[in-house]
Design a protein around this motif. Structure first.
Motif, PDB file in Angstrom:
ATOM      1  N   CYS A 151     -16.204   2.382 -11.507  1.00  0.00           N
ATOM      2  CA  CYS A 151     -16.756   1.022 -11.459  1.00  0.00           C
ATOM      3  C   CYS A 151     -15.799  -0.054 -10.976  1.00  0.00           C
ATOM      4  N   ASN A 204     -16.372   0.002  -7.559  1.00  0.00           N
ATOM      5  CA  ASN A 204     -17.598  -0.718  -7.211  1.00  0.00           C
ATOM      6  C   ASN A 204     -17.387  -2.232  -7.144  1.00  0.00           C
ATOM      7  N   THR A 236     -26.287   1.370  -8.947  1.00  0.00           N
ATOM      8  CA  THR A 236     -25.032   0.828  -9.471  1.00  0.00           C
ATOM      9  C   THR A 236     -24.190   1.994  -9.988  1.00  0.00           C
ATOM     10  N   THR A 257     -23.766   4.973  -6.936  1.00  0.00           N
ATOM     11  CA  THR A 257     -23.433   4.336  -5.658  1.00  0.00           C
ATOM     12  C   THR A 257     -22.841   5.319  -4.661  1.00  0.00           C
ATOM     13  N   TYR A 265     -26.031  -2.463  -5.872  1.00  0.00           N
ATOM     14  CA  TYR A 265     -26.053  -3.675  -6.699  1.00  0.00           C
ATOM     15  C   TYR A 265     -24.810  -3.849  -7.573  1.00  0.00           C
ATOM     16  N   ASP A 277     -22.816  -4.630 -13.824  1.00  0.00           N
ATOM     17  CA  ASP A 277     -23.698  -5.351 -12.890  1.00  0.00           C
ATOM     18  C   ASP A 277     -25.167  -4.956 -13.025  1.00  0.00           C
ATOM     19  N   ASN A 278     -25.486  -4.009 -13.893  1.00  0.00           N
ATOM     20  CA  ASN A 278     -26.910  -3.803 -14.186  1.00  0.00           C
ATOM     21  C   ASN A 278     -27.515  -5.094 -14.718  1.00  0.00           C
TER      22      ASN A 278
END
Ligand code: BF8
Ligand code: SF4
Length: 618
Positions: free
Chosen positions: A293, A296, A467, A471, A507, A512-513
């Motif tokens: 993440c 991300n 997400t 991803t 996203y 970030d959900n």
């Protein structure tokens, strides 16, 4: 198990073969040694909450020493499981407030407010005066407001301002309104102490409240302040898979979740002095690539390449070309320290709350961030001299991906409002939307479900948002480029084709959900309906973590029909299982469904979306 059964990816297979040849143990080998797992633990019917036990209950022996039955024990275990996830996301969110505090107090110049407009917009949403006030005055109030969201003095967390009133009324009626992030987490620990909440459905309601405190509290604060401090993501191109690791460069992998660390590493890696030193040592430059993440986060905002997701983290080091892996917290397998030790790779941890025995430790702080980041990058650069070129194997060329779909970016692409999206949904070009989120789990062939579900859904003109670790899965499968509309139905081909965007939108990270929650709330508000009336869904096909369970539960409690590829450890209680897969429908307007076959899962979403569209008169 044969390597072909472990993963769908060639880059992973090549590294698993290298690991076997070099005698390096991976997560798959350890899973084999742990199988079969304890049946009681799988069913959720073990309790270790006091020393009259531990207890294991079954048909033959249905009560623990205190008299707790399977329903109580399963609900308590699930409640604590979800709470672990909510705590992880939310404590990450708190770290962003602390960076904002350091900015406001003038303690750091390394971080600053990059997105003033966004800061003011958020302030307005949570009721803070913005007109005629300086950025720092507004920022101070935002900081105070969010710190207070973690406490006990509020009736509801601030971002509930985004939630449709009907939904908030539902939560209030169920005593499910999240009041304060730390409060709900602490209360769950209290309720699950021996002799407290001994009513399984009541415990489950509080589990949902704790999860909502994560989604609409801790995670949402984390996402929004990350945008304020590092910039609001905008669409951009990047690359993914192990091919992003470069044989001729100093490679630094950032792993974990918090952009507070990885953003500074990226900035330091661009300093001429460090780049020149890398060149002196024979490299052509410094390459920062992402895992999981925090990858991300940097991908969304800075476009750095992604080396891989959860099950690629060990394998990335096995390329033999990684000078340093820099971690913050969450989802970092402790085995990475040992695997780093098999190569010249420096394993560097940066958070006091996530230390790894055998790591080089930095106590990363906002005041000293850039100085520390320079030291870390320098360690990586010097390690290049120790690389053994004979052990380097980078198994593929990178694949292109498009990233950066924040809600702000989507609205800008739509010409300033969500109206065109609402129209496309009404016209049936976009029949609905599903967020596919979460992890890899070594019990499942890596990314087989993540990719298959996305492919099945876009064929049915269901827009997919991804997400977290899904991803890289979607990216490697070629679904995150505009050309992927070839694999979509005619409606998505038309809409995404005209906008030049992929049918699967990246996203962000797992916190970030919260962006997806915000989008659902905005759509529901635009249509003047509840979130549970929308033709939307969520899925975590290959989930493993407590955080993924928290995300699933806040999605359901927010009214979003949610798929899991395998069940949590709750099957030992019929009461809890029935509640999760059907009973919650009456309470919150959505449930979980468990389905390991992705074609069937896609059909379930299809049916649900059909029903919801019909009810909306579409
Ligand atoms: O928070 S998707 S494996 S990295 S838990 Fe972990 Fe799962 Fe990946 Fe990000 Ni999310
Ligand atoms: Fe056993 Fe009850 Fe103690 Fe749990 S709380 S370990 S069921 S005695």
């Amino acid at each position: 198990r044969p390597i072909d059964e472990l993963t769908i990816w060639d880059d992973a297979k090549a590294m698993l073969r290298k690991a076997r040849a070099e005698g390096i143990q991976t997560v798959h080998d350890r899973l084999d040694r742990q199988t079969p797992h304890c049946k009681f633990c799988e069913l959720g019917t073990t309790c270790r909450n006091c020393t009259m036990g531990p207890c294991r209950v079954s048909e033959k022996n249905p009560l623990g020493v205190c008299g707790a039955d399977a329903d109580v024990i399963v609900a308590r275990n699930f409640g604590r499981f979800v709470t672990g996830g909510a705590a992880g996301h939310s404590d990450h969110g708190r770290d962003l407030i602390e960076v904002l505090e350091a900015i406001v107090e003038g303690e750091t110049k390394d971080y600053r407010i990059v997105a003033e407009d966004k800061l003011r917009a958020i302030a307005g949403e949570v009721g803070i005066q913005t007109e005629g006030r300086s950025t720092m005055e507004v920022a101070r109030d935002v900081m105070d407001c969010f710190f207070a969201d973690f406490g006990s003095r509020k009736k509801e967390v601030s971002f509930l301002a985004r939630v449709p009133q009907v939904r908030k009324d539902k939560w209030a009626g169920l005593k499910m309104t999240p009041r304060g992030v730390d409060r709900e987490i602490a209360e769950m620990m209290h309720r699950t102490h021996m002799g407290c909440d001994n009513d399984a459905p009541n415990t489950m309601i509080h589990a949902a409240r704790t999860a909502l405190a994560d989604g609409w509290g801790g995670s949402m604060i984390g996402t929004e302040l990350s945008d304020v401090i590092f910039g609001v993501p905008t669409p951009k191109m990047s690359t993914a898979n192990l091919g992003v690791i470069k044989a001729d460069k100093v490679n630094i992998l950032v792993h974990g979740h918090n952009p507070v660390v990885s953003e500074m590493i990226l900035a330091a890696s661009r300093e001429p002095e460090l780049v020149n030193r890398a060149k002196e040592l024979g490299a052509t430059g410094i390459n920062v690539a992402g895992l999981c993440c925090t990858g991300n986060e940097l991908l969304m905002r800075q476009g750095i390449p992604m080396a891989g997701n959860h099950l690629m983290t060990e394998l990335a080091i096995i390329t033999g070309a990684v000078e340093a892996i820099v971690v913050d917290y969450q989802c970092i397998m402790p085995s990475l320290v040992q695997i780093s030790g098999c190569y010249h790779t420096k394993f560097i941890d940066t958070a006091n709350k996530a230390r790894f025995t055998g790591a080089i430790h930095f106590d990363f702080q906002p005041r000293t961030a850039m100085k520390q980041a320079r030291e870390i990058v320098s360690i990586a650069v010097e390690a290049f001299a120790q690389r053994d070129p004979g052990r380097v194997d980078i198994p593929c060329e990178p694949i292109e991906i498009m990233t950066g779909f924040s809600n702000e970016a989507v609205i800008a692409a739509l010409g300033g409002s969500l109206d065109p999206m609402v129209q496309a949904i009404a016209a049936g070009d976009i029949r609905g939307a599903v967020g596919i989120v979460g992890c890899n789990n070594p019990k499942i062939k890596q990314d087989s479900m993540n990719v298959k579900l996305a492919e099945e859904l876009i064929k049915k003109d269901i827009l997919v948002l991804v997400t977290g670790c899904v991803t890289t899965a979607a990216g490697k499968a070629g679904l995150l480029v505009p050309g992927a509309i070839e694999k979509a139905g005619p409606g998505l081909q038309k809409v995404c084709g005209s906008l030049g965007i992929p049918p699967v939108l990246h996203y962000g990270s797992c916190v970030d959900n919260a962006r997806i929650l915000q989008l659902c709330a905005a759509l529901a508000n635009a249509l003047k309906v509840d979130i549970s009336d929308l033709p939307v869904g969520a899925s975590s096909p290959e989930w493993y973590s407590e955080k993924a369970a928290a995300i699933g539960l806040y999605a359901v409690a927010s009214g979003i029909y949610t798929h899991l590829g395998h069940p949590p450890n709750i099957l030992g209680s019929k009461t809890v299982t029935d509640l999760a897969v059907s009973g919650l429908e009456d309470l919150v307007g959505a449930t979980f469904f468990i389905e390991p076959d992705m074609v069937k899962a896609a059909d379930m979403f299809d049916q649900r979306i059909r029903t919801k569209r019909k009810a909306l008169g579409l």
